[in-house]
Design an enzyme around this catalytic site. Structure first.
Site, PDB file in Angstrom:
ATOM      1  N   LYS A 191      54.662  42.029  36.922  1.00 46.73           N
ATOM      2  CA  LYS A 191      53.734  42.243  38.031  1.00 46.73           C
ATOM      3  C   LYS A 191      54.032  41.250  39.148  1.00 46.73           C
ATOM      4  CE  LYS A 191      49.420  40.335  38.011  1.00 46.73           C
ATOM      5  NZ  LYS A 191      48.117  40.012  37.429  1.00 46.73           N
ATOM      6  N   ARG A 193      52.219  39.578  42.579  1.00 52.74           N
ATOM      7  CA  ARG A 193      51.041  39.503  43.447  1.00 52.74           C
ATOM      8  C   ARG A 193      51.415  38.689  44.679  1.00 52.74           C
ATOM      9  NH1 ARG A 193      45.249  39.493  42.459  1.00 52.74           N
ATOM     10  NH2 ARG A 193      45.560  39.368  40.214  1.00 52.74           N
ATOM     11  N   ASP A 218      44.141  41.554  28.653  1.00 50.33           N
ATOM     12  CA  ASP A 218      44.194  40.520  29.695  1.00 50.33           C
ATOM     13  C   ASP A 218      43.104  39.496  29.419  1.00 50.33           C
ATOM     14  OD1 ASP A 218      45.175  39.273  31.935  1.00 50.33           O
ATOM     15  OD2 ASP A 218      44.964  41.008  33.244  1.00 50.33           O
ATOM     16  N   SER A 222      39.176  40.661  37.442  1.00 47.37           N
ATOM     17  CA  SER A 222      38.391  40.241  38.600  1.00 47.37           C
ATOM     18  C   SER A 222      38.195  41.452  39.523  1.00 47.37           C
ATOM     19  CB  SER A 222      39.080  39.079  39.298  1.00 47.37           C
ATOM     20  OG  SER A 222      38.318  38.683  40.406  1.00 47.37           O
ATOM     21  N   THR A 223      39.127  41.694  40.431  1.00 48.74           N
ATOM     22  CA  THR A 223      39.001  42.848  41.333  1.00 48.74           C
ATOM     23  C   THR A 223      39.406  44.150  40.637  1.00 48.74           C
ATOM     24  OG1 THR A 223      41.300  42.672  42.048  1.00 48.74           O
ATOM     25  CG2 THR A 223      39.655  41.394  43.284  1.00 48.74           C
ATOM     26  N   GLY A 224      40.073  44.014  39.497  1.00 42.81           N
ATOM     27  CA  GLY A 224      40.559  45.189  38.779  1.00 42.81           C
ATOM     28  C   GLY A 224      41.960  45.610  39.223  1.00 42.81           C
ATOM     29  N   GLY A 225      42.502  44.937  40.246  1.00 44.70           N
ATOM     30  CA  GLY A 225      43.813  45.313  40.790  1.00 44.70           C
ATOM     31  C   GLY A 225      44.908  45.381  39.725  1.00 44.70           C
TER      32      GLY A 225
END
Ligand code: R5P
Length: 291
Positions: A191, A193, A218, A222-225
């Site tokens: 991933k 970011r 995980d 948080s934001t689900g991103g």
């Protein structure tokens, strides 16, 4: 016999009561009245004297308010007890454990200074984001894991040829541990970011998940991103169902509905943060760590 008093901070009352029951400890409630200007008036219903005091308070949003509540309670109680432990099931600011970009403050180390200053003798936390964060606190600290409890939950599910997937390489070890306890395989996606915009991309191009149920593991959402991008990727690779297992479900803004919309069948989290998804209790593992 050790005499414990458990003080339940306003963010963790239910969990604090569970811990008190397990430890056969006295339970003390706190009050938090917020004035129109945003200031808090914090009260402790009964000040414990001469016992080991366990102040239970997660620091999820409103992070700074919940942190101040924790610091204030410890600061008040230290006049009457010399052994005060901070039980912080979800440790906010743990992702700010280093100076990623020049000029950034390492906030977790500031939190450590504050906790030390008010008289915290020891910290117990659950699945802290990184070992670096734990070290930066500079107080004797114990990090316990909820993975075995999450695994117990998933072992009861009927799953088709399940595979454990970490959304990023940072969570590879966690996913591995989860998979070993389930006696199945795990993989980690790659991933990226963007540190300035927060935008997430999955760099992995292909995985073999066709017709398999997947459990995305995980430490936190948080934001689900991260979960949304991973789910979209796995769905494109023709997996069957996607489940999510995490310790801390912050689920900020409308993360839960966005995750469901991306195709996740179920989100399972613990009660370090009380949410609809909190189906796994960490009361036992925290109590066991205290005894
Ligand atoms: C990242 O290293 C963490 O383990 C989580 O994957 C991440 O913090 C989750 O954040 P979000 O839900 O905003 O993607």
């Amino acid at each position: 016999m050790v005499k414990f008093t458990v003080i339940g901070g306003n963010a963790s009352e239910d969990l604090a009561r569970k811990i008190a029951r397990r430890l056969k400890a006295v339970y003390v409630k706190t009050g938090n009245r917020v004035f129109p200007d945003g200031e808090s008036k914090i009260t402790i219903k009964k000040i414990p004297r001469n016992s080991i005091v366990l102040v239970v308070q997660s620091t999820y949003p409103p992070v700074d308010t919940n942190l101040l509540h924790l610091l204030s309670v410890i600061s008040k109680v230290r006049k009457y007890s010399s052994k005060i432990y901070a039980i912080i099931p979800y440790m906010g600011y743990a992702r700010q454990d280093r100076e990623f970009l020049e000029g950034e403050v390492v906030s977790i180390s500031v939190i450590g200074k504050l906790l030390r200053a008010v008289g915290t003798k020891k910290i117990i936390t659950v699945d802290i984001h990184s070992k670096t964060a734990l070290r930066e606190l500079k107080i004797p600290a114990e990090n316990i894991t909820a993975i075995s409890e999450l695994v117990k939950f998933f072992k009861k599910k009927k799953l088709k040829n399940p595979l454990i997937v970490s959304p990023d390489s940072g969570g590879e070890q966690r996913a591995n541990q989860f998979a070993n306890l389930m006696n199945i395989e795990s993989i980690a996606l790659k991933k990226h970011r963007n540190r300035k915009t927060g935008k997430i991309n999955i760099l992995t191009s292909k995985v073999n998940v066709k017709d398999r149920d997947v459990i995305l593991v995980d430490d936190m959402i948080s934001t689900g991103g991260s979960i949304i991008k991973s789910t979209q990727f796995l769905k494109k690779q023709k997996c069957k169902r996607v489940f999510v297992a995490c310790t801390h479900a912050l689920l900020v803004n409308n993360a839960e509905s966005r995750i469901k919309k991306a195709g996740v069948a179920e989100i399972i989290s613990t009660n370090t943060i009380p949410r609809n998804t909190s189906k796994v209790d960490v009361g036992k593992i925290i109590s066991d760590a205290i005894l």
